[in-house]
Design an enzyme around this catalytic site. Sequence first.
Site, short mmCIF file in Angstrom:
data_model
loop_
_atom_site.label_atom_id
_atom_site.label_comp_id
_atom_site.label_asym_id
_atom_site.label_seq_id
_atom_site.Cartn_x
_atom_site.Cartn_y
_atom_site.Cartn_z
CD GLU A 39 -4.00 -6.06 -1.62
OE1 GLU A 39 -3.02 -6.49 -1.00
OE2 GLU A 39 -4.50 -4.93 -1.38
CE LYS B 81 -10.24 -1.83 6.56
NZ LYS B 81 -10.79 -2.37 5.34
N GLY C 166 -8.50 -1.30 1.97
CA GLY C 166 -7.20 -0.62 2.02
C GLY C 166 -6.84 0.06 0.69
NE ARG C 167 -7.97 -4.52 -3.60
CZ ARG C 167 -8.20 -5.40 -2.62
NH1 ARG C 167 -7.48 -5.35 -1.50
NH2 ARG C 167 -9.11 -6.35 -2.74
CG HIS D 253 14.93 6.44 -23.76
ND1 HIS D 253 15.64 6.69 -24.92
CD2 HIS D 253 13.96 7.39 -23.71
CE1 HIS D 253 15.14 7.75 -25.52
NE2 HIS D 253 14.12 8.20 -24.81
CD GLU E 20 5.17 -5.43 6.16
OE1 GLU E 20 4.24 -5.51 7.00
OE2 GLU E 20 5.21 -6.09 5.11
CE LYS F 143 -0.58 -9.04 5.44
NZ LYS F 143 -1.85 -8.42 5.79
#
Length: 538
Positions: free
Chosen positions: A349, A203, A263-264, A380, A209, A503
């Site tokens: 978030e 965005k 973003g999410r 399991h 990253e 950050k």
Amino acid sequence: MTDIVPAWARLNAEAAEAAGLRIRALFDADPGRFAAFSARLDDLLLDFSKTHLTAPALAALMDLASAAGVEAKRDAMFDGARINTTENRAVLHVALRNRANRPIPVDGVDVMGAVNATFARLFAFAEDVRSGAIASSTGAPFTDVINIGIGGSDLGPAMATLALKPFHDGPRLHFVSNVDGAHLADTLKGLDPRTTLVIVASKTFTTIETMTNARSARRWIAAAVGEAVAGAHFAAVSTALAEVEAFGIARERMFGFWDWVGGRYSVWSAIGLPLMIAVGARRFEAFLDGAHAMDEHFRTAPLAQNLPVLLGLIGVWHRNGMGYAARAVLPYAQRLARLPAYLQQLDMESNGKRMTLSGEAVAYATGPLVWGEPGTNGQHAFYQLLHQGTDVIPAEFILPLEGHETDLAEHQRLLVANCLAQSEALMNGRSLAETQARLGPAGAGMALHRSFPGNRPSVTIAFRTLDPFALGRLIALYEHRVFVEAAIWNINAFDQWGVELGKELATAIVPMLGAGASADGKDGSTQALIREFLSLNS
Ligand SMILES: O=P(O)(O)OC[C@H]1O[C@](O)(CO)[C@@H](O)[C@@H]1O
């Protein structure tokens, strides 16, 4: 409208009473319990009967929703109000799947024109990549597409691309998010740069990253096809045109979205481009249709039958009434393996907040820890703790009833049986007396270890099958559930200031991991860890 303080008090009183009840006994006392504590939208069923909720508790939750102004807040979102107050933005992911084209004005301008024009470009690009009309610099069709992004620019398309695997008929899809070079290196291994398309999805186009991975991917492509034509292997999804052009991606290869898409909440936007390429434009539209169906339901259904409202209220009941700090999301569908991670970002978030919209510290707990894995694998691994651990963790089972593998029908029956067995076991448990009776005198010493307390709540969300429409509807259900919880907690679900400090500090530490930069001023632990790194990497 009820006042919020007495509404909270009433909820807490109902919860204190309900905590003393056995869920199983609620079924024994009321044969109509399932009907009263479940709701549906077409084939989508929300069963919340295996919780401690009672009729007065549900009524108290409804009062709380009304006192918190959930409906007015919902309408403000759909109408384009700037409800993300700390960023002064509207919140309009719902416009992206507004299939009825209902006008949605932001600052007096209907956003639907721009939304529809962007989708026309996206769908044309996706279909051209799929057909080979848009080809690589060598003239060969693209065989592989790598999406480079992180957080909301990765989790949505990665989750949905896996979920809709039976519908793939385009190039192969890959997702690189982590700045750990292992992620990029392992993905590139075996791929041919001459037939690979890279989508850089960010965005802001500044996320460290993503930009680091994108630059490395560009070197990999350029080394194979030459710098002059490397751009033919790239597309960008971003709101930052200048940054995209500076990276060397042409304007016509850039797909934008708007500051009113968080973003999410962005899988419905151009961020969904990898999914469009994998399954095609028509199926992506079915994904939008599913979300739209849930939006319309959320917007118009009465609160008592409104699935996102009910799911949100169940969340508040468990978090605030019953005091549970976590919830497990347990999809009984291997292709929903990335859904828990997706929901972690969506939920944590959004609602991991401690200030109210008016800037005071909240006086109650907000977003829970959300985690999970697909069943039956989780059974399991960590279900031991769900059944016999010291904490109660409400479980949310997500269950598509029909599988796509019709030749493996026996697998589907086993999968469904396991899901139903788990919610039954959590609720009923197995008492000490029953365990003793089963074990007999020989097993007397083991009875305590082998008994189950039960009375552990769960919710089951079942639907016919996992297809684009059902996935869109499911994700929209969870988005609006998060919205309802945030509305009741009076917090802003749409900012994420809590990610900034880390950050900032990482940017400051980077030079300290190179030669010569001083780590003076850092605490003793951080300095020692920097020295440890330098001793191995200098
Ligand atoms: O799309 P961008 O700008 O690269 O951001 C990626 C992610 O980073 C965050 O801003 C948080 O770190 C998320 O909200 C977002 O989804």
